[in-house]
Each structure stands twice: as structure tokens, then as C-alpha cells.
Motif scaffolding. Sequence first.
Motif, mmCIF file in Angstrom:
data_model
loop_
_atom_site.group_PDB
_atom_site.id
_atom_site.type_symbol
_atom_site.label_atom_id
_atom_site.label_comp_id
_atom_site.label_asym_id
_atom_site.label_seq_id
_atom_site.Cartn_x
_atom_site.Cartn_y
_atom_site.Cartn_z
ATOM 1 N N ASP A 41 30.124 -79.831 3.660
ATOM 2 C CA ASP A 41 30.717 -78.525 3.346
ATOM 3 C C ASP A 41 29.644 -77.641 2.704
ATOM 4 O O ASP A 41 29.548 -77.547 1.473
ATOM 5 C CB ASP A 41 31.917 -78.695 2.401
ATOM 6 C CG ASP A 41 33.044 -79.478 3.035
ATOM 7 O OD1 ASP A 41 33.223 -79.352 4.260
ATOM 8 O OD2 ASP A 41 33.735 -80.231 2.322
ATOM 9 N N TRP A 42 28.814 -76.996 3.520
ATOM 10 C CA TRP A 42 27.721 -76.171 3.026
ATOM 11 C C TRP A 42 28.261 -74.872 2.416
ATOM 12 O O TRP A 42 29.240 -74.304 2.926
ATOM 13 C CB TRP A 42 26.762 -75.830 4.162
ATOM 14 C CG TRP A 42 26.108 -77.029 4.775
ATOM 15 C CD1 TRP A 42 26.458 -77.655 5.930
ATOM 16 C CD2 TRP A 42 25.005 -77.775 4.238
ATOM 17 N NE1 TRP A 42 25.642 -78.734 6.163
ATOM 18 C CE2 TRP A 42 24.740 -78.831 5.145
ATOM 19 C CE3 TRP A 42 24.211 -77.646 3.098
ATOM 20 C CZ2 TRP A 42 23.721 -79.752 4.942
ATOM 21 C CZ3 TRP A 42 23.185 -78.560 2.890
ATOM 22 C CH2 TRP A 42 22.960 -79.596 3.800
ATOM 23 N N PRO A 43 27.631 -74.395 1.359
ATOM 24 C CA PRO A 43 28.108 -73.147 0.730
ATOM 25 C C PRO A 43 27.919 -71.933 1.635
ATOM 26 O O PRO A 43 28.701 -70.987 1.592
ATOM 27 C CB PRO A 43 27.257 -73.037 -0.534
ATOM 28 C CG PRO A 43 26.031 -73.857 -0.257
ATOM 29 C CD PRO A 43 26.507 -74.985 0.612
ATOM 30 N N THR A 44 26.859 -71.975 2.461
ATOM 31 C CA THR A 44 26.588 -70.855 3.371
ATOM 32 C C THR A 44 26.018 -71.389 4.677
ATOM 33 O O THR A 44 25.511 -72.525 4.744
ATOM 34 C CB THR A 44 25.564 -69.868 2.774
ATOM 35 O OG1 THR A 44 24.302 -70.554 2.589
ATOM 36 C CG2 THR A 44 26.052 -69.313 1.436
ATOM 37 N N THR A 45 26.090 -70.555 5.700
ATOM 38 C CA THR A 45 25.477 -70.896 6.987
ATOM 39 C C THR A 45 23.964 -71.017 6.841
ATOM 40 O O THR A 45 23.333 -71.863 7.481
ATOM 41 C CB THR A 45 25.812 -69.824 8.040
ATOM 42 O OG1 THR A 45 27.234 -69.724 8.166
ATOM 43 C CG2 THR A 45 25.219 -70.173 9.390
ATOM 44 N N GLU A 46 23.404 -70.177 5.968
ATOM 45 C CA GLU A 46 21.961 -70.211 5.735
ATOM 46 C C GLU A 46 21.519 -71.558 5.176
ATOM 47 O O GLU A 46 20.462 -72.089 5.542
ATOM 48 C CB GLU A 46 21.544 -69.086 4.777
ATOM 49 C CG GLU A 46 21.634 -67.679 5.360
ATOM 50 C CD GLU A 46 23.068 -67.168 5.490
ATOM 51 O OE1 GLU A 46 23.958 -67.744 4.823
ATOM 52 O OE2 GLU A 46 23.285 -66.215 6.261
ATOM 53 N N ALA A 47 22.330 -72.118 4.271
ATOM 54 C CA ALA A 47 22.005 -73.418 3.670
ATOM 55 C C ALA A 47 22.013 -74.521 4.730
ATOM 56 O O ALA A 47 21.150 -75.413 4.728
ATOM 57 C CB ALA A 47 22.993 -73.745 2.562
ATOM 58 N N LYS A 48 22.978 -74.442 5.632
ATOM 59 C CA LYS A 48 23.049 -75.437 6.712
ATOM 60 C C LYS A 48 21.852 -75.311 7.646
ATOM 61 O O LYS A 48 21.246 -76.323 8.033
ATOM 62 C CB LYS A 48 24.352 -75.258 7.488
ATOM 63 C CG LYS A 48 24.527 -76.273 8.610
ATOM 64 C CD LYS A 48 25.834 -76.065 9.346
ATOM 65 C CE LYS A 48 25.985 -77.083 10.469
ATOM 66 N NZ LYS A 48 27.238 -76.892 11.234
#
Length: 409
Positions: A239-246
Motif C-alpha cells: 500500500d504505497w502512499p503515492t504512485t511516485e513512491a511505487k
Amino acid sequence: MLRWILFIVFYLVISFYGFQAIKTVTKNTYIHYLFIALTLLVAANFIIQFTIYSEGRVLNPAKSYAFGFLLAFISFNLVLVPILLGEDIIRGILGIYDKVVTKNENFYLPSRRKFISQVALGLAAIPFTSLLYGMYRGKYRFRVLNYTLHFEDLPDAFDGYKITQISDIHSGSFDNKEKIEYGINLINEQQSDVIFFTGDMVNNKASEMQNWKSLFGTLKANDGVFSVLGNHDYGDYVDWPTTEAKNKNLNDLKQIQKEMGFNLLLNESRFIEKNGQRIAIVGVENWGKGGFKKAGDLKKAAQNIHANDFKVLLSHDPSHWEEEVIKDDYHYHLTLSGHTHGMQFGIEIPGWIKWSPVKWRYKYWAGIYKEMGQYINVNRGFGYLGYPGRVGIWPEVTVIELKKGTANS
């Protein structure tokens, strides 16, 4: 919440039968209390690891061991349930017979027979000890499997060419550097011409590989190390906080592979050349049926190769071979896959039996298969996931020798 309630009810019911068997065999109250304590401790640890310390579907050694001990304990009790339940049914019938037929004033239920409980406990100990052994030793019981495959159209320069394949490292599960170092040395000892890694380097996050990249960076072969991505490498189960983090996580993993000297193929191809002849190495991103990621693009990966090239395809999920590869216009001589782990549980006696429950999910689940003149090897995996062990299906290093001609020549 409902699933946890159902789990607790199920767990307590089967544990009750385990306690009944223990109580019938021994009158030692310390052993009774020990069984109760283990029952509660195993369940509590599992619930805590998968609720309080949970990161969604992220798996780490603590969660894996919690699941492993729970699985071993449940398997122990599940063997006891049908035996003792069957005895309860017979005891009930005898009690009713005594009450109705013999007109006994009081309902009398015969006592459990010690012999039945002893037999039940003996049978229950088999899966219980096997699963514990799998966690203690089986998960690092590396073995080398050697195959020789013959191809009439293999370029002469590659007659005798040796390939080493590993798959499903799952570095986020590792807990013993010495054992992993032994496995790495075993790979290098094969002295193959090329090494192929067929996906799932991590469980979920690129950071899991940081402590291991220097060790896996020692993998060496004359023609290099090639790799592809598996379904776990994309971080889809976090469950990534943002798409950027993923996206950053995936880019970090790609960078780690580069630093280790792995040539990561993302729907692309490379050629290995010897004496003016060549073979094509084609690598696709993960493609799997049954809800798994379909990022693989076989047409794109093969756009720079020719129909008459000898082709080795790296594709993590063997369902891709079944659904697309063997039906493709191009003839893929050899496909290398992993993904199934052989379910990390089964029975294999060469020449006699090869069985795992995973065969009900995957038609091609371990070893060499041939369809329409094309081969696939499904590697059983180097690491492990979920259950932190292996029983009967051991971690594998595959060595394949390519030979010119037919098997009888």
C-alpha cells in the motif's frame, strides 16, 4: 473482523481435539498446560504479526515464521480431527445403543481409547515435524539439477553450451547469510557459460535486496548474467502512499540489478555470439494468467530478432508459455520460467513420483516439459515465500547443456 472471528473459532475447535488426544495419552498436567500455552502463543503471534505489525500483503521473516508455526500446528490438529471425531461418532452410537436397547437408566458415553489417540498423535507428528524440518533445514537445502537438451538447429558454435538458471530469490525472506553464500558459491561452481535469473528478486520492496546485493553481485559467467522481472518485483502488493513512491521502488530495483552486473531485459532481446554464430536471449516482463500482472510483450521483446534465430526466452510465469509462447509464430526453442516454487511442498522421487498440490493450479509447475517441439524449464526457486521453509521440493539451481543434434545421435 468476521474472517478473524471465523479463524479463531476454527482454530479453537481443531485445537480442542488436539488437547483431547494429549489428555487421553498422558495425565501429566504440565504437558496439558504446555499444549494450551502453545495453542494460545501460536495464534496470538500470528494475529499480532498480521494485524498490529501488518503492512498489507508485505511479507517479512517475522510474519513468515508466524505463518509457518501456525501452519505446522494446524496440520498437527487437522490430522487428529477426523480420527477422534470418528471415534466420537462411534462412542455416541454405543452410548445411544446402551441407553435405548439395553434400557440403561443413565446415558453412558464410553471413554476414549488410549491406543486410538496414540495412533492419531503418531500420524499427526508426520506433517508437524516435516513442516518444522522444512523451516529449520529444508529451505536452504540447495540442489543442482542437470539437464541435457538436444536441438537439430542449434548453431554449431553453441554445441555443449551450458546455462545456469535460478529463479525466485525472494530476498525479503532470507535470514541466514552463511546459507545464502553457500547457494551463491554453488551457482558459480557450475562454471556455466551464462547465468539466467527469471524473476522475483524481492518479496515486495527493493530495499529488501540492499543487504544481499554485494553477495549476488559475485555471480559471474563468461557471457554475463541476464534477468527479468517477476510479479513480486513491481511492488504491487504494497500500500504505497503515492504512485511516485511505487515507481521509485521499481526504479531502485532496476538500479540494484545494474549495480550487481545483471543485464535486466524489459521486453527486449540480446544476442550472444560465438565464432560468427549467435543465439537470441529474449526477456519479457511478467505475464501471468489468473489475475497476475500482464506487463510482458512478446512481440515487442522479439522485434529485433529473426524467425530463424535460435531463441532462449526468459519469462517468469510458466502460464505465459502455455497461453502465448508455444502458439506464437516464432519458434522459441527453450523457455525458462519459475514462479510456482513447486509450492515448496510435495513429493519427488526421480523416476517414480513427482507430485505437489500446485499441479492443480499450474499444468507446468516444475522441471522440463516439451510441447510442439519447444521446451520449458520451470525452476523450483532459490528462495521461499509465505511458509518459511520447503518440504520435499528443495531450492534449485538448474544447469542445462545445449547439444547439437537429436537425443539418439
